[in-house]
Write a protein that holds these residues in place. Structure first.
Motif, PDB file in Angstrom:
ATOM      1  N   GLU A 188      50.522  21.557 -12.293  1.00  0.00           N
ATOM      2  CA  GLU A 188      51.372  22.725 -12.130  1.00  0.00           C
ATOM      3  C   GLU A 188      52.071  22.660 -10.770  1.00  0.00           C
ATOM      4  O   GLU A 188      51.509  22.142  -9.805  1.00  0.00           O
ATOM      5  N   PRO A 189      53.329  23.115 -10.653  1.00  0.00           N
ATOM      6  CA  PRO A 189      54.047  23.047  -9.376  1.00  0.00           C
ATOM      7  C   PRO A 189      53.309  23.782  -8.268  1.00  0.00           C
ATOM      8  O   PRO A 189      52.653  24.801  -8.507  1.00  0.00           O
ATOM      9  N   ALA A 190      53.411  23.244  -7.066  1.00  0.00           N
ATOM     10  CA  ALA A 190      52.803  23.860  -5.890  1.00  0.00           C
ATOM     11  C   ALA A 190      53.882  24.540  -5.069  1.00  0.00           C
ATOM     12  O   ALA A 190      54.988  24.015  -4.909  1.00  0.00           O
ATOM     13  N   ALA A 191      53.569  25.708  -4.528  1.00  0.00           N
ATOM     14  CA  ALA A 191      54.549  26.465  -3.742  1.00  0.00           C
ATOM     15  C   ALA A 191      54.929  25.725  -2.469  1.00  0.00           C
ATOM     16  O   ALA A 191      56.072  25.766  -2.027  1.00  0.00           O
ATOM     17  N   ASP A 192      53.960  25.011  -1.887  1.00  0.00           N
ATOM     18  CA  ASP A 192      54.224  24.230  -0.673  1.00  0.00           C
ATOM     19  C   ASP A 192      53.093  23.226  -0.497  1.00  0.00           C
ATOM     20  O   ASP A 192      52.220  23.089  -1.364  1.00  0.00           O
ATOM     21  N   ALA A 193      53.080  22.527   0.649  1.00  0.00           N
ATOM     22  CA  ALA A 193      52.106  21.458   0.872  1.00  0.00           C
ATOM     23  C   ALA A 193      50.670  21.955   0.932  1.00  0.00           C
ATOM     24  O   ALA A 193      49.742  21.188   0.663  1.00  0.00           O
ATOM     25  N   THR A 194      50.459  23.230   1.260  1.00  0.00           N
ATOM     26  CA  THR A 194      49.085  23.738   1.371  1.00  0.00           C
ATOM     27  C   THR A 194      48.424  23.906   0.011  1.00  0.00           C
ATOM     28  O   THR A 194      47.207  24.074  -0.056  1.00  0.00           O
ATOM     29  N   ALA A 195      49.214  23.863  -1.071  1.00  0.00           N
ATOM     30  CA  ALA A 195      48.665  24.112  -2.413  1.00  0.00           C
ATOM     31  C   ALA A 195      48.713  22.866  -3.292  1.00  0.00           C
ATOM     32  O   ALA A 195      48.761  22.963  -4.517  1.00  0.00           O
ATOM     33  N   LEU A 196      48.655  21.696  -2.689  1.00  0.00           N
ATOM     34  CA  LEU A 196      48.814  20.456  -3.456  1.00  0.00           C
ATOM     35  C   LEU A 196      47.533  19.950  -4.097  1.00  0.00           C
ATOM     36  O   LEU A 196      47.589  19.157  -5.032  1.00  0.00           O
ATOM     37  N   ARG A 197      46.377  20.356  -3.593  1.00  0.00           N
ATOM     38  CA  ARG A 197      45.143  19.746  -4.080  1.00  0.00           C
ATOM     39  C   ARG A 197      44.947  19.973  -5.576  1.00  0.00           C
ATOM     40  O   ARG A 197      44.657  19.040  -6.331  1.00  0.00           O
ATOM     41  N   ARG A 198      45.099  21.212  -6.017  1.00  0.00           N
ATOM     42  CA  ARG A 198      44.860  21.502  -7.430  1.00  0.00           C
ATOM     43  C   ARG A 198      45.860  20.781  -8.339  1.00  0.00           C
ATOM     44  O   ARG A 198      45.461  20.187  -9.351  1.00  0.00           O
ATOM     45  N   PRO A 199      47.178  20.797  -8.051  1.00  0.00           N
ATOM     46  CA  PRO A 199      48.103  20.026  -8.903  1.00  0.00           C
ATOM     47  C   PRO A 199      47.794  18.535  -8.926  1.00  0.00           C
ATOM     48  O   PRO A 199      47.942  17.890  -9.970  1.00  0.00           O
ATOM     49  N   LEU A 200      47.350  18.001  -7.795  1.00  0.00           N
ATOM     50  CA  LEU A 200      47.020  16.572  -7.747  1.00  0.00           C
ATOM     51  C   LEU A 200      45.839  16.266  -8.659  1.00  0.00           C
ATOM     52  O   LEU A 200      45.888  15.329  -9.467  1.00  0.00           O
ATOM     53  N   VAL A 201      44.774  17.055  -8.532  1.00  0.00           N
ATOM     54  CA  VAL A 201      43.595  16.839  -9.377  1.00  0.00           C
ATOM     55  C   VAL A 201      43.953  17.037 -10.845  1.00  0.00           C
ATOM     56  O   VAL A 201      43.551  16.260 -11.719  1.00  0.00           O
ATOM     57  N   SER A 202      44.743  18.070 -11.129  1.00  0.00           N
ATOM     58  CA  SER A 202      45.119  18.360 -12.522  1.00  0.00           C
ATOM     59  C   SER A 202      45.943  17.227 -13.122  1.00  0.00           C
ATOM     60  O   SER A 202      45.731  16.821 -14.274  1.00  0.00           O
ATOM     61  N   ALA A 203      46.897  16.703 -12.359  1.00  0.00           N
ATOM     62  CA  ALA A 203      47.748  15.625 -12.868  1.00  0.00           C
ATOM     63  C   ALA A 203      46.920  14.382 -13.173  1.00  0.00           C
ATOM     64  O   ALA A 203      47.092  13.746 -14.225  1.00  0.00           O
ATOM     65  N   ARG A 204      46.005  14.034 -12.275  1.00  0.00           N
ATOM     66  CA  ARG A 204      45.199  12.827 -12.491  1.00  0.00           C
ATOM     67  C   ARG A 204      44.236  13.008 -13.659  1.00  0.00           C
ATOM     68  O   ARG A 204      44.020  12.075 -14.434  1.00  0.00           O
ATOM     69  N   GLU A 205      43.665  14.199 -13.776  1.00  0.00           N
ATOM     70  CA  GLU A 205      42.751  14.434 -14.895  1.00  0.00           C
ATOM     71  C   GLU A 205      43.505  14.430 -16.223  1.00  0.00           C
ATOM     72  O   GLU A 205      43.025  13.891 -17.217  1.00  0.00           O
ATOM     73  N   ALA A 206      44.701  15.026 -16.246  1.00  0.00           N
ATOM     74  CA  ALA A 206      45.508  14.987 -17.471  1.00  0.00           C
ATOM     75  C   ALA A 206      45.836  13.548 -17.848  1.00  0.00           C
ATOM     76  O   ALA A 206      45.778  13.164 -19.023  1.00  0.00           O
TER      77      ALA A 206
END
Length: 519
Positions: free
Chosen positions: A383-401
């Motif tokens: 899912e898109p991140a609002a800025d650099a501070t919110a990247l961890r969850r999108p990164l984990v989600s993308a790799r798991e998907a």
């Protein structure tokens, strides 16, 4: 190049051409003069040698027989030395050379054969000197092109100054690095990449069944990473052209090594960025600066995608990270691309609607599949991140998907929330929660393995991966079924969960999944 025409042009030798021979024979390369008076010179004359003779064999064999021996040996022609006793070249010799299409010249009584040999040596010396001077001049020009950042295109420009040849530089992934006088098709570049993958690479490659091209491999660090390609058969290239192409290939090795060094540094920095993101609050302050270094605005909206191949046994192919980066840059998208052993991750600036992100991801998958025929790429979107501070969850989600798509063999693109997998539930929890759950279940097993040198965790994971089949698990672990039963009994004892009960097996499976999820 030493030729019979070059000797004829030297007035000091007082040569007179009697038989021109077959068309072009006077301009073909002559290896060296060979003086002989043997009735049959064929065992000793080398191919392309010029036979010098005074005709002392005339009382032992016929001129036709002597000429036949020269032709048999592949001689470049005959120079007949006139003497006081034979002031004219025998007509029979002239007739035999005419019949054989073999060049024939006569040299004056006043000029010894040694003068002709010295003239040949002088021609060779002058030509060699010119070649060396040309190589030095070309080397200076090539070094200047490389040092001034002209790259592979600059090298080809220097080559074209001396030799009008159709040239291209293609790397081992089939990507065009430079070209002049030729425009290779995708199929032709693929043929070059296949040829470079052979060990050793061939000296010539068939591009499409009708075009042969000479290959001059370009090496960087102990391997051939590209080739300088000349769209002419190797046999059609003269010595000067081959020397120039060999020299250029060596300079191109410097350019390829430089490119590889830059790419290696960029990949290391990109991989470090992923580590920073996954470290959470510990290194969060470092993330924005690293993104800026790649031209990505850390204060704007960001998207993350992970790309791999649907076959779980296929490792991430060399060049996948470059293919992803080239595609996104061609889309005018600021991006950081990091290649790993299982996937390639891209963090990109994204200010447009999510629908367009999905469309971009689909085009990316199509482009990667075109670059790697026979392999089927998949892409996981976070899912898109609002800025650099919110990247961890999108990164984990993308790799798991991406991992789920690899196991399932597709479809090509999916967002983590669409997959309906237990990993979605795991992704809803904080890393500390997952770590605590995994440690509470697996901790006793790890402690036992560490203390006893056992393999309880590996045994449990293998048992669940083989759907609880005892025989298949034992075979995979290379142990007897009774040994497997003893190990799993110990698992039950230490965790309080029986691997034969569905509810307990779910706990054990989720503990292993949570442990892998947070890594």
């Amino acid at each position: 190049m030493f030729t019979l025409r070059a000797l004829l042009a030297d007035r000091r030798l007082e040569l007179r051409l009697l038989v021109e021979g077959r068309p072009g024979a006077l301009d073909e390369e002559v290896l060296w003069p060979h003086n002989t008076e043997l009735p049959d010179p064929s065992p000793y004359v080398r191919a392309r040698e010029l036979v010098l003779t005074n005709g002392l064999w005339l009382d032992r064999t016929e001129p036709a027989s002597f000429v036949a021996g020269v032709v048999r040996a592949g001689g470049a022609g005959i120079v007949f030395g006139l003497r006081t006793q034979t002031p004219h070249t025998p007509p029979e010799l002239v007739a035999a050379c005419t019949e054989a299409d073999l060049p024939l010249a006569e040299i004056s009584v006043r000029v010894p054969f040694t003068a002709l040999t010295r003239a040949a040596a002088a021609i060779y010396t002058e030509q060699r000197q010119d070649a060396l001077l040309g190589m030095v001049r070309r080397g200076d020009a090539l070094a200047a092109a490389i040092s001034h950042g002209a790259g592979a295109s600059g090298v080809l420009k220097v080559l074209r100054h001396d030799h009008d040849l159709p040239l291209a530089v293609v790397d081992r992934m089939g990507r065009p690095l430079a070209s002049t006088g030729v425009d290779l098709t995708a199929e032709q570049r693929a043929a070059v990449a296949d040829a470079l993958a052979r060990r050793p690479p061939p000296l010539e490659v068939e591009l499409d069944g009708s075009v042969s091209a000479a290959m001059f491999p370009v090496g960087a660090v102990g391997d051939f990473d590209a080739t300088l390609l000349c769209l002419r058969p190797a046999a059609d290239l003269g010595p000067g052209e081959r020397d120039a192409l060999d020299q250029a290939a060596r300079f191109l090795s410097l350019e390829v090594a430089k490119r590889q060094a830059v790419q290696a540094i960029e990949q290391r920095f990109a991989s470090e960025l992923l580590d920073m993101i996954l470290s959470g609050a510990q290194r969060a302050a470092e993330v924005p600066e690293r993104l800026r270094a790649f031209g990505v605005d850390p204060g704007g909206s960001l998207a993350v995608c992970a790309v791999a191949f649907a076959d779980p046994d296929t490792p991430t192919l060399p060049g996948l990270a470059e293919a992803v980066g080239e595609f996104l840059l061609a889309e005018n998208t600021a991006v950081v691309v990091a290649g790993g052993s299982q996937d390639v991750v891209a963090v990109l600036a994204w200010q447009r609607p999510e629908r367009e992100l999905r469309e971009l991801a689909t085009r990316l998958v199509d482009a990667v599949e075109a670059r790697f025929p026979g392999h089927h790429p998949v892409l996981g979107l976070g899912e898109p991140a609002a800025d650099a501070t919110a990247l961890r969850r999108p990164l984990v989600s993308a790799r798991e998907a991406c991992r789920v798509l690899v196991r399932r063999g597709g479809p090509g693109v999916a967002v983590f929330g669409e997959l309906g997998t237990h990993r979605l539930l795991l992704g809803l929890h904080e890393p500390e929660t997952l770590r605590g759950f995994a440690d509470s279940v697996l901790g006793p097993l790890r402690e036992h393995d560490l203390r006893r040198g056992g393999q309880l965790v590996v045994t449990l994971r293998t048992f669940l991966d083989h759907d609880g089949q005892w025989a298949a698990t034992a075979a995979a672990l290379f142990v007897h079924v009774n040994t497997l039963r003893n190990r799993l009994s110990k698992v039950t004892e230490l965790t309080g969960r029986d691997v034969t009960r569905t509810e307990d097996r779910v706990d054990l499976y989720l503990a292993l999944a949570a442990d892998a999820f947070q890594r």
